[in-house]
Enzyme design. Structure first.
Site: not given
Length: 296
Positions: A212, A175
């Site tokens: 993400k 992420e």
């Protein structure tokens, strides 16, 4: 590795719920839920209250496997129980795949980015995650400016730790968030795309990750990453957008599904009756599911 859970995440219809607010963000999450800071006097009380909030969400009939593929948990949540079961086991019993946030927060901004703080207990955390039947992990960095060396350092760190997670037979969610308020957000995303692609191309056939990412300025800017054979799924964070705005932007990106936190829980309140709470949560879940599945 749980092959049934792997298939659900890779091929299932739905989105990932982010329920992983940690120490620094917990007071804000509770305040948004209608529990002000003067409602508790110490950290243990605070974490008891946030577990009550998460328990109410997870046990709600609106939190269902027909629309929700997985849920990301905070480390304390992993170690706590819901209705006599560890949280991950309770989720799995509902058909929802459990993930764990493993980062320790962000370092100070340098070279236009914020790296992760050192994760000194990562090996022990991963061992415990396996014991608690966690499927994968999540870790967050933030990109503020289109600084190539800074963005490279973020992606290098993410994949270095991601490799240790893969070696532990867990799936890492990489992420590297791009700040939605960055004046050069699209340029940041271009650099990030290329850095991630380079690392993905270096993975072997039995090494897989999830990504993400902030919803890109240019629709389908990450389509090459979505389609990459080493990527199980690409999920999007709401990043401070309202749920309505995040949903509209998400619809423009083929193959991208949600992994929202604030946008999921924004209308929930501790003072709501169970009927009001479940209805509000169902409306949020349905709108996010529709945005994840129904593309423009």
């Amino acid at each position: 590795m749980n092959n049934q859970q792997f298939d659900k995440i890779k091929n299932g219809k739905g989105f990932i719920a982010a329920l992983d607010q940690s120490g620094g963000s917990t007071p804000k999450a509770l305040a948004a839920y209608g529990v002000p800071e003067d409602s508790y006097s110490e950290e243990d009380e605070m974490f008891d209250l946030v577990h009550e909030m998460r328990t109410r969400i997870i046990t709600s009939p609106a939190f269902n496997a027909d629309q929700i593929l997985g849920a990301i948990l905070f480390e304390q949540t992993m170690d706590r129980e819901i209705k006599g079961q560890y949280t991950a086991d309770y989720l799995a019993g509902k058909g929802i795949v459990p993930f764990l946030k493993v980062d320790k927060g962000l370092a100070e901004k340098e070279n236009g980015v914020q790296l992760m703080k050192p994760i000194n207990d990562l090996d022990e955390t991963l061992r415990r995650a396996k014991e608690r039947n966690i499927f994968g992990t999540k870790m967050r960095s933030v990109i503020h400016e289109p600084n190539k060396s800074g963005i490279k350092s973020v992606v290098d760190q993410q994949f270095e730790i991601g490799q240790r997670i893969i070696d532990s037979d867990l799936i890492p969610i990489i992420e590297p968030e791009v700040n939605i308020h960055s004046e050069n957000k699209e340029k940041c995303e271009e650099i990030l795309h290329d850095e991630i692609l380079q690392h993905l191309n270096g993975l072997s056939e039995d090494e897989n990750v999830m990504l993400k990412l902030t919803i890109p300025t240019q629709p389908n800017a990450y389509k090459e990453l979505v389609d990459h054979p080493r990527v199980i799924r690409v999920v999007a964070l709401s990043g401070g957008y309202s749920r309505e705005e995040a949903n509209e932007k998400l619809k423009e990106n083929e193959g991208l599904i949600a992994s929202f936190s604030r946008a999921l829980a924004a209308d929930l309140n501790a003072k709501q009756s169970d009927e009001e709470f479940n209805q509000s949560l169902q409306e949020a879940v349905t709108s996010i599911f529709d945005a994840s599945m129904n593309k423009k």
